[in-house]
Design a protein around this motif. Structure first.
Motif, PDB file in Angstrom:
ATOM      1  N   VAL A  12       0.849  -1.184   0.000  1.00 35.49           N
ATOM      2  CA  VAL A  12       0.000   0.000   0.000  1.00 35.49           C
ATOM      3  C   VAL A  12       0.889   1.239   0.000  1.00 35.49           C
ATOM      4  O   VAL A  12       2.012   1.198   0.518  1.00 35.49           O
ATOM      5  N   GLN A  13       0.396   2.301  -0.598  1.00 38.85           N
ATOM      6  CA  GLN A  13       1.158   3.554  -0.608  1.00 38.85           C
ATOM      7  C   GLN A  13       1.028   4.255   0.743  1.00 38.85           C
ATOM      8  O   GLN A  13       0.018   4.111   1.450  1.00 38.85           O
ATOM      9  N   ALA A  14       2.027   5.009   1.073  1.00 35.29           N
ATOM     10  CA  ALA A  14       1.964   5.807   2.295  1.00 35.29           C
ATOM     11  C   ALA A  14       0.730   6.701   2.253  1.00 35.29           C
ATOM     12  O   ALA A  14       0.401   7.285   1.217  1.00 35.29           O
ATOM     13  N   GLY A  15       0.042   6.753   3.387  1.00 37.36           N
ATOM     14  CA  GLY A  15      -1.204   7.506   3.461  1.00 37.36           C
ATOM     15  C   GLY A  15      -2.431   6.666   3.190  1.00 37.36           C
ATOM     16  O   GLY A  15      -3.560   7.107   3.442  1.00 37.36           O
ATOM     17  N   GLY A  16      -2.215   5.466   2.699  1.00 34.72           N
ATOM     18  CA  GLY A  16      -3.322   4.584   2.370  1.00 34.72           C
ATOM     19  C   GLY A  16      -3.833   3.810   3.571  1.00 34.72           C
ATOM     20  O   GLY A  16      -3.374   3.993   4.707  1.00 34.72           O
ATOM     21  N   SER A  17      -4.792   2.941   3.285  1.00 30.78           N
ATOM     22  CA  SER A  17      -5.443   2.151   4.328  1.00 30.78           C
ATOM     23  C   SER A  17      -5.469   0.687   3.947  1.00 30.78           C
ATOM     24  O   SER A  17      -5.429   0.335   2.763  1.00 30.78           O
ATOM     25  N   LEU A  18      -5.573  -0.134   4.965  1.00 30.85           N
ATOM     26  CA  LEU A  18      -5.652  -1.567   4.772  1.00 30.85           C
ATOM     27  C   LEU A  18      -6.320  -2.158   6.003  1.00 30.85           C
ATOM     28  O   LEU A  18      -6.169  -1.615   7.113  1.00 30.85           O
ATOM     29  N   ARG A  19      -7.020  -3.266   5.830  1.00 27.59           N
ATOM     30  CA  ARG A  19      -7.603  -3.956   6.975  1.00 27.59           C
ATOM     31  C   ARG A  19      -7.082  -5.380   7.035  1.00 27.59           C
ATOM     32  O   ARG A  19      -7.221  -6.141   6.078  1.00 27.59           O
ATOM     33  N   LEU A  20      -6.519  -5.716   8.163  1.00 30.08           N
ATOM     34  CA  LEU A  20      -6.087  -7.080   8.426  1.00 30.08           C
ATOM     35  C   LEU A  20      -7.199  -7.833   9.140  1.00 30.08           C
ATOM     36  O   LEU A  20      -7.933  -7.255   9.943  1.00 30.08           O
ATOM     37  N   SER A  21      -7.268  -9.118   8.843  1.00 29.11           N
ATOM     38  CA  SER A  21      -8.221  -9.988   9.518  1.00 29.11           C
ATOM     39  C   SER A  21      -7.476 -11.168  10.110  1.00 29.11           C
ATOM     40  O   SER A  21      -6.451 -11.603   9.578  1.00 29.11           O
ATOM     41  N   VAL A  64       0.666   3.987  16.850  1.00 30.43           N
ATOM     42  CA  VAL A  64      -0.462   3.738  15.945  1.00 30.43           C
ATOM     43  C   VAL A  64      -1.750   4.375  16.444  1.00 30.43           C
ATOM     44  O   VAL A  64      -2.766   4.339  15.731  1.00 30.43           O
ATOM     45  N   LYS A  65      -1.715   4.932  17.634  1.00 28.20           N
ATOM     46  CA  LYS A  65      -2.918   5.498  18.226  1.00 28.20           C
ATOM     47  C   LYS A  65      -3.487   6.587  17.324  1.00 28.20           C
ATOM     48  O   LYS A  65      -2.763   7.460  16.843  1.00 28.20           O
ATOM     49  N   GLY A  66      -4.786   6.518  17.089  1.00 31.47           N
ATOM     50  CA  GLY A  66      -5.440   7.488  16.221  1.00 31.47           C
ATOM     51  C   GLY A  66      -5.441   7.099  14.759  1.00 31.47           C
ATOM     52  O   GLY A  66      -6.151   7.717  13.951  1.00 31.47           O
ATOM     53  N   ARG A  67      -4.648   6.100  14.406  1.00 33.80           N
ATOM     54  CA  ARG A  67      -4.584   5.651  12.998  1.00 33.80           C
ATOM     55  C   ARG A  67      -5.106   4.225  12.830  1.00 33.80           C
ATOM     56  O   ARG A  67      -5.688   3.906  11.782  1.00 33.80           O
ATOM     57  N   PHE A  68      -4.891   3.384  13.816  1.00 33.44           N
ATOM     58  CA  PHE A  68      -5.302   1.985  13.748  1.00 33.44           C
ATOM     59  C   PHE A  68      -6.486   1.749  14.679  1.00 33.44           C
ATOM     60  O   PHE A  68      -6.600   2.376  15.743  1.00 33.44           O
ATOM     61  N   THR A  69      -7.342   0.817  14.279  1.00 28.49           N
ATOM     62  CA  THR A  69      -8.476   0.432  15.111  1.00 28.49           C
ATOM     63  C   THR A  69      -8.589  -1.076  15.142  1.00 28.49           C
ATOM     64  O   THR A  69      -8.644  -1.725  14.089  1.00 28.49           O
ATOM     65  N   ILE A  70      -8.618  -1.620  16.348  1.00 35.23           N
ATOM     66  CA  ILE A  70      -8.823  -3.055  16.515  1.00 35.23           C
ATOM     67  C   ILE A  70     -10.290  -3.288  16.850  1.00 35.23           C
ATOM     68  O   ILE A  70     -10.904  -2.517  17.600  1.00 35.23           O
ATOM     69  N   SER A  71     -10.843  -4.358  16.297  1.00 33.63           N
ATOM     70  CA  SER A  71     -12.224  -4.719  16.589  1.00 33.63           C
ATOM     71  C   SER A  71     -12.354  -6.224  16.460  1.00 33.63           C
ATOM     72  O   SER A  71     -11.455  -6.895  15.952  1.00 33.63           O
ATOM     73  N   GLN A  82      -7.935  -2.352  11.467  1.00 40.22           N
ATOM     74  CA  GLN A  82      -8.081  -1.339  10.434  1.00 40.22           C
ATOM     75  C   GLN A  82      -6.928  -0.362  10.547  1.00 40.22           C
ATOM     76  O   GLN A  82      -6.724   0.238  11.606  1.00 40.22           O
ATOM     77  N   MET A  83      -6.178  -0.203   9.479  1.00 44.55           N
ATOM     78  CA  MET A  83      -4.988   0.634   9.488  1.00 44.55           C
ATOM     79  C   MET A  83      -5.172   1.774   8.487  1.00 44.55           C
ATOM     80  O   MET A  83      -5.332   1.527   7.287  1.00 44.55           O
ATOM     81  N   ASN A  84      -5.148   2.976   8.977  1.00 50.56           N
ATOM     82  CA  ASN A  84      -5.302   4.172   8.149  1.00 50.56           C
ATOM     83  C   ASN A  84      -4.044   5.027   8.230  1.00 50.56           C
ATOM     84  O   ASN A  84      -3.227   4.863   9.147  1.00 50.56           O
ATOM     85  N   SER A  85      -3.911   5.934   7.288  1.00 53.82           N
ATOM     86  CA  SER A  85      -2.768   6.864   7.266  1.00 53.82           C
ATOM     87  C   SER A  85      -1.451   6.104   7.438  1.00 53.82           C
ATOM     88  O   SER A  85      -0.609   6.481   8.262  1.00 53.82           O
ATOM     89  N   LEU A  86      -1.290   5.077   6.670  1.00 60.00           N
ATOM     90  CA  LEU A  86      -0.118   4.220   6.819  1.00 60.00           C
ATOM     91  C   LEU A  86       1.169   4.961   6.481  1.00 60.00           C
ATOM     92  O   LEU A  86       1.212   5.809   5.583  1.00 60.00           O
ATOM     93  N   LYS A  87       2.197   4.609   7.217  1.00 56.23           N
ATOM     94  CA  LYS A  87       3.517   5.204   7.053  1.00 56.23           C
ATOM     95  C   LYS A  87       4.520   4.107   6.688  1.00 56.23           C
ATOM     96  O   LYS A  87       4.308   2.939   7.029  1.00 56.23           O
ATOM     97  N   PRO A  88       5.619   4.479   6.051  1.00 50.68           N
ATOM     98  CA  PRO A  88       6.631   3.465   5.733  1.00 50.68           C
ATOM     99  C   PRO A  88       7.108   2.705   6.966  1.00 50.68           C
ATOM    100  O   PRO A  88       7.413   1.512   6.868  1.00 50.68           O
ATOM    101  N   GLN A 122       2.322 -10.040   5.735  1.00 56.27           N
ATOM    102  CA  GLN A 122       3.259  -8.973   5.444  1.00 56.27           C
ATOM    103  C   GLN A 122       2.553  -7.699   5.019  1.00 56.27           C
ATOM    104  O   GLN A 122       1.654  -7.717   4.167  1.00 56.27           O
ATOM    105  N   LEU A 123       2.972  -6.596   5.611  1.00 59.32           N
ATOM    106  CA  LEU A 123       2.527  -5.277   5.168  1.00 59.32           C
ATOM    107  C   LEU A 123       3.732  -4.523   4.637  1.00 59.32           C
ATOM    108  O   LEU A 123       4.742  -4.393   5.344  1.00 59.32           O
ATOM    109  N   THR A 124       3.622  -4.041   3.414  1.00 52.06           N
ATOM    110  CA  THR A 124       4.651  -3.215   2.812  1.00 52.06           C
ATOM    111  C   THR A 124       4.044  -1.859   2.490  1.00 52.06           C
ATOM    112  O   THR A 124       2.968  -1.786   1.902  1.00 52.06           O
ATOM    113  N   VAL A 125       4.732  -0.800   2.890  1.00 58.14           N
ATOM    114  CA  VAL A 125       4.237   0.558   2.658  1.00 58.14           C
ATOM    115  C   VAL A 125       5.268   1.300   1.819  1.00 58.14           C
ATOM    116  O   VAL A 125       6.410   1.479   2.243  1.00 58.14           O
TER     117      VAL A 125
END
Length: 127
Positions: A12-21, A64-71, A82-88, A122-125
């Motif tokens: 994913v590009q920096a600034g993007g989002s992804l959801r892990l399950s 990750v506070k404010g960018r990631f959400t666990i549920s 849920q991962m938002n505003s991803l950084k390298p 694996q997550l690549t940013v």
């Protein structure tokens, strides 16, 4: 024995989002406190987020506070990240973990107490 299977990682590009399950086997998912950890090359495994059995309590790493959400969805035996505003610097192998827990409100932020681990995703940013 509980098996955990992570999915949703990728590029994913920096600034993007992804959801892990993370989906678990068995019928006792609601008896487990769940957590997400990550490990980058050459670094120690680090805590990312955790959620109590009931889902009412959560904890996050400061990074990750404010960018990631666990549920969690106990009916689907699945925990999400849920991962938002991803950084390298978020790039890593992400692992979910389960801990058999008597109390419904406990969250566990250290890796040691967890009983079961997934194989990682694996997550690549890209920057």
């Amino acid at each position: 024995q509980v098996q955990l299977v992570e999915s949703g990682g990728g590029l994913v590009q920096a600034g993007g989002s992804l959801r892990l399950s993370c989906t678990t086997s068995g019928r006792t998912f609601s008896s487990y406190a769940m957590g997400w950890f990550r490990q980058a090359p050459g670094k120690e495994r680090e805590f990312v987020a955790a959620i109590s059995r009931s889902g009412t309590n959560t904890r996050y790493a400061d990074s990750v506070k404010g960018r990631f959400t666990i549920s969690r969805d106990n009916a689907k035996n699945t925990v999400y990240l849920q991962m938002n505003s991803l950084k390298p610097e978020d790039a890593a192998v992400y692992y979910c973990a389960a801990r058999s827990e008597l109390l419904t409100v406990v969250v566990v932020t250290s890796p040691g107490p967890y009983d079961y681990w997934g194989q990682g995703t694996q997550l690549t940013v890209s920057s």
